[in-house]
Write an enzyme that holds these catalytic residues in place. Structure first.
Site, mmCIF file in Angstrom:
data_model
loop_
_atom_site.group_PDB
_atom_site.id
_atom_site.type_symbol
_atom_site.label_atom_id
_atom_site.label_comp_id
_atom_site.label_asym_id
_atom_site.label_seq_id
_atom_site.Cartn_x
_atom_site.Cartn_y
_atom_site.Cartn_z
ATOM 1 N N ARG A 287 1.155 -1.140 -0.532
ATOM 2 C CA ARG A 287 0.346 0.124 -0.183
ATOM 3 C C ARG A 287 1.250 0.801 -0.158
ATOM 4 N NH1 ARG A 287 -2.807 -2.796 4.043
ATOM 5 N NH2 ARG A 287 -4.168 -3.435 3.797
ATOM 6 N N PHE B 295 -10.933 -4.499 -5.994
ATOM 7 C CA PHE B 295 -11.221 -5.682 -4.651
ATOM 8 C C PHE B 295 -10.967 -4.442 -3.368
ATOM 9 C CE2 PHE B 295 -10.133 -7.907 -8.061
ATOM 10 C CZ PHE B 295 -11.681 -8.954 -8.317
ATOM 11 N N ASP C 188 -6.324 -6.755 -6.115
ATOM 12 C CA ASP C 188 -5.723 -7.747 -5.182
ATOM 13 C C ASP C 188 -6.931 -8.961 -4.756
ATOM 14 O OD1 ASP C 188 -4.785 -8.399 -2.330
ATOM 15 O OD2 ASP C 188 -5.269 -6.968 -1.197
ATOM 16 N N ASP D 78 -16.314 -2.687 -4.502
ATOM 17 C CA ASP D 78 -15.773 -4.374 -3.641
ATOM 18 C C ASP D 78 -17.338 -4.758 -4.087
ATOM 19 O OD1 ASP D 78 -13.575 -5.352 -2.463
ATOM 20 O OD2 ASP D 78 -15.841 -6.080 -1.439
ATOM 21 N N SER D 79 -17.657 -6.016 -4.099
ATOM 22 C CA SER D 79 -18.894 -6.530 -3.412
ATOM 23 C C SER D 79 -19.302 -6.382 -1.749
ATOM 24 C CB SER D 79 -19.267 -7.974 -4.102
ATOM 25 O OG SER D 79 -17.976 -8.571 -3.447
ATOM 26 N N CYS E 235 -3.270 -14.081 -4.023
ATOM 27 C CA CYS E 235 -3.135 -14.747 -2.722
ATOM 28 C C CYS E 235 -3.630 -16.025 -2.559
ATOM 29 C CB CYS E 235 -3.626 -14.058 -1.073
ATOM 30 S SG CYS E 235 -5.544 -13.774 -1.632
#
Ligand code: SAH
Length: 410
Positions: free
Chosen positions: A211, A227, A300, A249-250, A340
């Site tokens: 970040r 995301f 991400d 984002d959801s 990830c």
């Protein structure tokens, strides 16, 4: 103490200090042991290899606590291991000044199945193995002693517990959670951590340094953060002087926290931030149809491939979002793309992203290869612990030259 006998040759990985003993390596258990009990691990030629936690329900039948024959597994053992994990981080210059930090990172800290994250006055623990479950009281006591924290909260609600035959558990184990939301300061930005209901233990500490890199690259750029969760990359981009930041984002609850995070940081220009609750796969296509362009895109996504078995489907999903992102980048734009997924290594991830660039018709070069922050170390003897990988890429203007040959390039 029960003794775990290994097949001939299966002592090799243990001698290289790999902490996992798979079901196929085990000949038999001599004596009785309940889940989580300590057993002695013995090679086919009778050598004592160390002590491990027995986990009959799991494919990983035992996890080594120690490779030393003299070391006893008792309260003092956990006190020492926990104290060491906390102490080196406190003294490590690369982590100085952080009040949000992973204190224990499982195998890499000699504590398989134990995760502990500090968020200001609170430590959140996650116990994901039968051995960690058995020693929960010792681990919690050691954490209180090593950190002086006000509260310890358990978030053992991860699915991986089921593989060890353990039920999900969460709740306060020590002290009380503060009444006000818990805030941490990450590279100068204040962020709320949803300890009780957030993802993982509440926050994605592993992306802290990535970040900061985003912040350093963001000045004057139109940023798209896909995301975004609670907006970690978004706020750092604003702090770095981004011209605009669109975050997608959801999760509605995550976006509510993201919006609150802006209010905790009044020095950031909130008018440059836009939050969108949407599916990233659909949103990327909609942005392209609308003719939008960005100068810095962060991808991400969640873990598309929890294990190698899901790799093929995950690869398609990674390729799809990276292809869409390349198409949305203006010439000279930067893509910061992460995975990830433990089931997809850096080599494979790089190949997927390279394929996406070819299909998008862009030339890209790697500026940085990225990984989790140093409070999430990887044991050299157990490289499977490495899960987060990322690429920061710059795209050239060749695609634009082809599309708009009439226009002058600088
Ligand atoms: N970048 C974040 C962490 C991202 S975690 C940070 O720095 O904190 C992955 C996020 O993806 C979660 O917030 C989850 O809600 C979101 N997510 C999962 N699937 C999604 C989808 N199809 N579309 C949009 N968001 C999604």
């Amino acid at each position: 103490m029960a003794r775990l006998h290994l097949h001939p040759g299966k002592e090799r990985s243990v001698l290289r200090r790999h902490p996992w003993i798979f079901a196929g390596s085990v000949v038999r258990l001599e004596g009785r042991a309940r889940p989580g009990d300590t057993v002695e691990v013995v090679s086919a030629d009778g050598r004592m290899l160390g002590r491990a936690a027995w986990s009959p329900a799991s494919q990983i039948r035992a996890r080594m606590w120690t490779f030393e024959a003299e070391t006893t597994i008792d309260h003092a053992f956990f006190k020492r291991r926990v104290a060491e994990a906390v102490a080196w981080r406190m003294a490590y210059p690369g982590l100085s000044g952080q009040d949000g930090m992973r204190l224990i990172h499982g195998e890499a800290d000699g504590l398989p199945g134990v995760i502990a994250d500090r968020y200001g006055p609170v430590v959140v623990v996650q116990l994901t193995s039968a051995g960690a479950e058995k020693w929960r009281e010792a681990i919690v006591g050691a954490l209180v002693a090593a950190t002086g924290c006000e509260a310890i909260y358990e978030r053992s609600d991860s699915d991986v517990r089921r593989l060890e035959g353990l039920e999900p558990r969460s709740g306060c184990l020590f002290g009380d959670l503060p009444a006000a939301p818990v805030l941490i300061v990450e590279h100068g930005v204040r962020m709320e951590v949803d300890i009780v209901g957030g993802h993982k233990t509440g926050f994605y500490l592993d992306q802290r340094d990535n970040r900061l890199l985003t912040s350093r690259l963001a000045a004057g750029r139109r940023v798209l953060n896909c995301f975004c969760y609670t907006g970690g990359f978004s706020l750092q981009a604003l702090a770095g002087g981004a011209q605009s930041v669109l975050s997608i984002d959801s999760s509605g609850p995550a976006l509510e926290i993201a919006a609150r995070n802006l209010t905790y940081n009044p020095s950031l220009d909130a008018s440059r931030a836009q939050w969108r609750e949407d599916d990233v796969f659909a949103a990327l296509r909609a942005l392209r149809s609308a003719g939008e362009h960005f100068d810095l895109i962060v991808l991400d996504p969640p873990k598309f491939a929890p294990s190698a078995a899901h790799a093929a489907r995950a690869a398609r999903a990674y390729k799809d979002i990276n292809l869409c992102a390349f198409r949305l980048l203006a010439p000279g734009g930067i893509l910061m793309s992460y995975s990830c997924s433990g089931g997809i290594g850096l080599d494979m991830f790089q190949k997927i992203v390279a394929g996406a660039a070819v299909d998008a018709g862009v030339d890209a070069c790697i500026l940085h290869r990225l990984a989790a922050a140093s409070d999430h170390p990887v044991g050299l003897a157990a490289p499977e612990g490495e899960y987060l990988k990322g690429l920061a890429l710059r795209i050239g203007s060749a695609a634009q030259e082809r599309v708009r040959p009439d226009q002058e390039q600088d």
